[in-house]
Design a protein around this motif. Sequence first.
Motif, PDB file in Angstrom:
ATOM      1  N   PRO A 173       0.837  -1.208   0.000  1.00 37.94           N
ATOM      2  CA  PRO A 173       0.000   0.000   0.000  1.00 37.94           C
ATOM      3  C   PRO A 173       0.869   1.255   0.000  1.00 37.94           C
ATOM      4  CG  PRO A 173      -0.688  -1.541   1.701  1.00 37.94           C
ATOM      5  CD  PRO A 173       0.556  -2.077   1.108  1.00 37.94           C
ATOM      6  N   LEU A 174       0.533   2.158  -0.892  1.00 42.46           N
ATOM      7  CA  LEU A 174       1.340   3.360  -1.087  1.00 42.46           C
ATOM      8  C   LEU A 174       1.372   4.236   0.165  1.00 42.46           C
ATOM      9  CD1 LEU A 174       3.014   4.940  -3.114  1.00 42.46           C
ATOM     10  CD2 LEU A 174       0.928   6.106  -3.812  1.00 42.46           C
ATOM     11  N   VAL A 175       0.263   4.288   0.897  1.00 45.96           N
ATOM     12  CA  VAL A 175       0.196   5.127   2.103  1.00 45.96           C
ATOM     13  C   VAL A 175       1.189   4.626   3.153  1.00 45.96           C
ATOM     14  CG1 VAL A 175      -1.296   5.878   3.987  1.00 45.96           C
ATOM     15  CG2 VAL A 175      -2.180   5.771   1.656  1.00 45.96           C
ATOM     16  N   MET A 176       1.302   3.298   3.288  1.00 41.73           N
ATOM     17  CA  MET A 176       2.237   2.744   4.277  1.00 41.73           C
ATOM     18  C   MET A 176       3.687   2.990   3.877  1.00 41.73           C
ATOM     19  SD  MET A 176       0.261  -0.731   5.383  1.00 41.73           S
ATOM     20  CE  MET A 176       1.300  -1.099   6.760  1.00 41.73           C
ATOM     21  N   VAL A 177       3.972   2.935   2.581  1.00 41.54           N
ATOM     22  CA  VAL A 177       5.330   3.204   2.113  1.00 41.54           C
ATOM     23  C   VAL A 177       5.689   4.669   2.354  1.00 41.54           C
ATOM     24  CG1 VAL A 177       6.800   3.279   0.072  1.00 41.54           C
ATOM     25  CG2 VAL A 177       5.283   1.335   0.424  1.00 41.54           C
ATOM     26  N   ALA A 227       8.501   8.784   5.605  1.00 35.91           N
ATOM     27  CA  ALA A 227       8.428   9.984   6.458  1.00 35.91           C
ATOM     28  C   ALA A 227       8.961   9.692   7.852  1.00 35.91           C
ATOM     29  CB  ALA A 227       6.986  10.477   6.539  1.00 35.91           C
ATOM     30  N   MET A 228       8.687   8.493   8.373  1.00 36.73           N
ATOM     31  CA  MET A 228       9.202   8.136   9.701  1.00 36.73           C
ATOM     32  C   MET A 228      10.720   8.007   9.686  1.00 36.73           C
ATOM     33  SD  MET A 228       6.147   5.546  10.857  1.00 36.73           S
ATOM     34  CE  MET A 228       7.077   4.692  12.074  1.00 36.73           C
ATOM     35  N   ALA A 272       9.661   2.659  11.975  1.00 35.55           N
ATOM     36  CA  ALA A 272       9.730   2.622  10.512  1.00 35.55           C
ATOM     37  C   ALA A 272      10.317   1.296  10.036  1.00 35.55           C
ATOM     38  CB  ALA A 272      10.566   3.790   9.997  1.00 35.55           C
ATOM     39  N   THR A 273      11.286   0.777  10.766  1.00 35.06           N
ATOM     40  CA  THR A 273      11.854  -0.522  10.409  1.00 35.06           C
ATOM     41  C   THR A 273      10.824  -1.630  10.607  1.00 35.06           C
ATOM     42  OG1 THR A 273      14.036   0.268  11.046  1.00 35.06           O
ATOM     43  CG2 THR A 273      13.758  -2.102  10.877  1.00 35.06           C
ATOM     44  N   LEU A 295       8.597  -1.470   7.681  1.00 32.03           N
ATOM     45  CA  LEU A 295       9.271  -2.041   6.516  1.00 32.03           C
ATOM     46  C   LEU A 295       9.186  -3.562   6.546  1.00 32.03           C
ATOM     47  CD1 LEU A 295      11.202  -1.760   4.038  1.00 32.03           C
ATOM     48  CD2 LEU A 295      13.071  -1.919   5.676  1.00 32.03           C
ATOM     49  N   LEU A 296       9.444  -4.149   7.698  1.00 36.40           N
ATOM     50  CA  LEU A 296       9.345  -5.602   7.811  1.00 36.40           C
ATOM     51  C   LEU A 296       7.911  -6.081   7.611  1.00 36.40           C
ATOM     52  CD1 LEU A 296      11.771  -6.193  10.798  1.00 36.40           C
ATOM     53  CD2 LEU A 296      12.143  -6.824   8.414  1.00 36.40           C
ATOM     54  N   LEU A 297       6.962  -5.317   8.085  1.00 31.31           N
ATOM     55  CA  LEU A 297       5.554  -5.671   7.901  1.00 31.31           C
ATOM     56  C   LEU A 297       5.183  -5.641   6.420  1.00 31.31           C
ATOM     57  CD1 LEU A 297       2.834  -6.250   9.368  1.00 31.31           C
ATOM     58  CD2 LEU A 297       2.422  -3.794   9.203  1.00 31.31           C
ATOM     59  N   LEU A 298       5.703  -4.663   5.692  1.00 28.66           N
ATOM     60  CA  LEU A 298       5.397  -4.566   4.263  1.00 28.66           C
ATOM     61  C   LEU A 298       6.043  -5.688   3.461  1.00 28.66           C
ATOM     62  CD1 LEU A 298       5.658  -0.714   3.727  1.00 28.66           C
ATOM     63  CD2 LEU A 298       3.604  -2.122   3.737  1.00 28.66           C
ATOM     64  N   THR A 299       7.154  -6.234   3.949  1.00 29.82           N
ATOM     65  CA  THR A 299       7.792  -7.334   3.230  1.00 29.82           C
ATOM     66  C   THR A 299       7.111  -8.662   3.501  1.00 29.82           C
ATOM     67  OG1 THR A 299       9.372  -7.741   5.012  1.00 29.82           O
ATOM     68  CG2 THR A 299      10.047  -6.217   3.271  1.00 29.82           C
ATOM     69  N   GLY A 300       6.199  -8.700   4.476  1.00 32.97           N
ATOM     70  CA  GLY A 300       5.544  -9.946   4.857  1.00 32.97           C
ATOM     71  C   GLY A 300       4.465 -10.414   3.905  1.00 32.97           C
TER      72      GLY A 300
END
Length: 183
Positions: A4-8, A13-14, A40-41, A44-49
């Motif tokens: 999701p673009l909003v999470m990226v 920003a974080m 933020a890290t 990032l890990l959540l988005l890679t899941g």
Amino acid sequence: MTPPLVMVIAMGAMYAAGIYLMLDRSLTRVLLGFLLMGNATNLLLLLTGGLPGRPPLTDGEDLSAEGMLDPLPQALILTAIVISFSLTAFLLAMVYRSWRFVRDESLQDDLEDMRVALEATGGSGDEAGTSGEYEDTEFGDEALTPLDDDAPDLDDDGTPDERAALREAHEAASGHDTEEETR
């Protein structure tokens, strides 16, 4: 699999705010910057899941490799939470100790440390073995085992034979042998 673009954008920003805060001299801002970087890290890990809304491992229908999610990012997030919690406690203890002793939580340049550092630079070459006592290096014709005697001399201090003659003349003039002293 597009995140999701909003999470990226939130993650970026974080990271940016965390780096900005960590570059300040205030220990409280460093702590807040560290917390933002840690979160933020985790993001990032959540988005890679994998895609959001899916079951943690499998949906029970497709048991092949395509139907399963990788549990490693979730385990890494749990580990990162524990590590960031312990480092946050350590940084909070530093902020508290600084406030308790100095009544200020910002880091200032210590004039005494700067004076000692400036005095120490004068003799630092002696400790490192680079005091300028030896002018030759291990490169070129000053090497212990030169390639050949016909190598061109690229320095201003003469060939090895000329330097040996100057050294012998200096030893004869001073009245002692430096080779005996080195042994």
